[in-house]
Structures are given as C-alpha cells and as structure tokens.
Write an enzyme that holds these catalytic residues in place. Structure first.
Site, PDB file in Angstrom:
ATOM      1  N   TYR A 163       0.824  -1.206   0.000  1.00  0.00           N
ATOM      2  CA  TYR A 163       0.000   0.000   0.000  1.00  0.00           C
ATOM      3  C   TYR A 163       0.860   1.260   0.000  1.00  0.00           C
ATOM      4  O   TYR A 163       0.662   2.175  -0.814  1.00  0.00           O
ATOM      5  CB  TYR A 163      -0.921  -0.004   1.221  1.00  0.00           C
ATOM      6  CG  TYR A 163      -1.879   1.159   1.254  1.00  0.00           C
ATOM      7  CD1 TYR A 163      -3.010   1.175   0.436  1.00  0.00           C
ATOM      8  CD2 TYR A 163      -1.662   2.241   2.098  1.00  0.00           C
ATOM      9  CE1 TYR A 163      -3.892   2.242   0.462  1.00  0.00           C
ATOM     10  CE2 TYR A 163      -2.540   3.310   2.129  1.00  0.00           C
ATOM     11  CZ  TYR A 163      -3.656   3.310   1.313  1.00  0.00           C
ATOM     12  OH  TYR A 163      -4.520   4.374   1.336  1.00  0.00           O
ATOM     13  N   LYS A 167       1.334   4.415  -2.803  1.00  0.00           N
ATOM     14  CA  LYS A 167       1.027   5.808  -2.493  1.00  0.00           C
ATOM     15  C   LYS A 167       2.265   6.702  -2.656  1.00  0.00           C
ATOM     16  O   LYS A 167       2.144   7.861  -3.065  1.00  0.00           O
ATOM     17  CB  LYS A 167       0.443   5.928  -1.087  1.00  0.00           C
ATOM     18  CG  LYS A 167      -0.917   5.249  -0.941  1.00  0.00           C
ATOM     19  CD  LYS A 167      -1.919   5.766  -1.963  1.00  0.00           C
ATOM     20  CE  LYS A 167      -3.278   5.112  -1.831  1.00  0.00           C
ATOM     21  NZ  LYS A 167      -4.262   5.598  -2.834  1.00  0.00           N
TER      22      LYS A 167
END
Length: 262
Positions: A163, A167
C-alpha cells in the site's frame, strides 16, 4: 451542456464541468461525488459493480449524475469508461482517481499475487485512467486530474509495503504528469488523507484491528477526518479557485504527518 443548480447546494464553482470519480460507491469517493455535484458539476460515479454504482448515483441525486461500472485496472474497461463519459456529457473536465484498496500483511508473508493486486488497482489503475482522460483533456486544452494519495505516501508503517509503495509512487506520478501536461493547460495534483471515518475504518476500529487511541494521540487535531472534509479539499482543488496549484500533494490529516513526537 449547462448544469442546473441543485436545491440547497452551495456556490456553483463547477458549473458546466464534467467529473469522473473512480471508486465512488462509498466512503471518500461517494463524499467527493456528492460535493462535486453540489458545486454544480455533472458527475460520473463508478464501481466494479453496476448495482453499487447505481446505488451511489441515487445517493448523489439529481439528473446530472450517471453510474458506470468499470474495472480501473483493465485498459479496455478504462477506455470504455472515459468514452462513455464523453458520450454522455460531451466532455471530461475533472478526473478523481479514488479507486484503491488497502493491504496489511508482514512483508515476509506477502504473496506476490497480493502485491500485484494492490499495485494493479492503486497504481496501474490511476495511470490508465489518467492516460485515457489526459488524451481527452489535452485535446481540449484544459482539465484537472486529482489522484487520491495518503499519509502513507509520506511515511512508512510495518506491514504496509504494498500500500505505501503505491502511495509513494502516486506522488511521483503526480509530479511527472503535472510537469508534462501543465504547459498544455492541465493540472495534476494529489489529495492525501489521513485516517478518515469511513465505514471500513469504523469497522477496523470496532474490531480492534486499528488502535483508535494511538491514532488520536498521534494526530494534533485529536480526531479522525470526516469524508466530507476530504471532499471539500478535492472540490476546491478541482475548481478555478486553485488554478495555480499544480504538481502538489495536499495533506488533509489534522497534522498527523507534521507531528514528530511519540
């Protein structure tokens, strides 16, 4: 095509604009779609499921909202999503790349398939959508692309390698696209939320999977964000009020990232 003002809405900062919000069937995405519509935009809501997209369109309300199902990780599906948006409204002015998923697994236990799944949705998806929408906007000489980032694009957390990697990459993609397309009338930026009181986060808090006390102690504002507060920033950045903001990552985290204590 001129949008009609909605009863009870605020100033129509986005009149005559057309916005596509991916992953907008719930949470922050739905709040963004509702806010853009309230500010005067025609809005396309999106989910992988047509049923969920239809429910989101009903929640947004009005006759200037349509629901389109699409898998943003699939190039053909993304192209059809953009094509149908333009066919429906005649233009595309705003893209909000909101679709994504979280992942919390120790790095040594993370399966390659799960790593690839997160990258496909969180990074390849925004790239494909930006590419398809960018072609339309470049031809028009104007447009705004807002990528939904995260505090984890500015920091790290154990177990969030997939994740957080996506990002961080969103920040880089935002800067490249802003540099490449800015001279042609496009703005590209990211809005980076902190912990936000969505249904998913509320479930994690209730189950004990996320420690609310630790989050609040780490956040100078001492609370979670509301989806509507993230949506307010997205709507502002999408409007001409922010016309000189380009290539920036705007944190909406109550000071979480700024805080350097423990």
């Amino acid at each position: 095509m001129i949008a009609t003002p909605r009863e009870g809405s605020g100033p129509q900062y986005l009149d005559e604009r057309v916005a596509l919000v991916t992953g907008s069937s719930a949470g922050i995405g739905l709040a963004v779609a509702q806010k853009l519509a309230a500010d005067g935009a025609s809005v396309v809501v999106n989910s992988r499921s047509q049923e969920r997209a239809d429910a989101a369109a009903a929640a947004v309300g009005g006759d200037r909202v349509i629901a389109l199902a699409a898998d943003v990780g699939d190039p053909a599906s993304v192209q059809e999503l953009v094509d149908r948006t333009v066919e429906s409204f005649g233009r595309l002015d705003i893209l909000v790349n909101n679709a994504g998923q979280s992942n919390a697994v120790p790095t040594t236990e993370l399966a390659v398939e799960d790593w690839q799944r997160v990258l496909q949705l969180n990074l390849t998806g925004p790239f494909l959508c930006a590419q398809a929408a960018g072609r339309v906007m470049l031809a028009a000489g104007a447009g705004v692309i807002i990528n939904m980032g995260s505090i984890w694009g500015h920091a790290g957390l154990p177990g969030r390698v997939a994740y957080a990697s996506t990002k961080h990459a969103i920040t880089g993609m935002t800067k490249v696209l802003a540099s490449e397309w800015g001279p042609h009338g496009l703005r590209v930026l990211s809005v980076d939320p902190g912990y936000t009181e969505t249904e998913l986060v509320s479930q994690l808090l209730a189950s004990g999977a996320v420690d609310e006390k630790s989050i609040l102690a780490r956040t100078p504002s001492r609370r979670l964000a509301q989806p509507s507060e993230i949506a307010e920033m997205v709507a502002f950045m999408a409007s001409d009020r922010a016309r000189f903001v380009n290539g920036s990552s705007v944190l909406v985290d109550g000071g979480w990232t700024a805080y350097g204590g423990w």
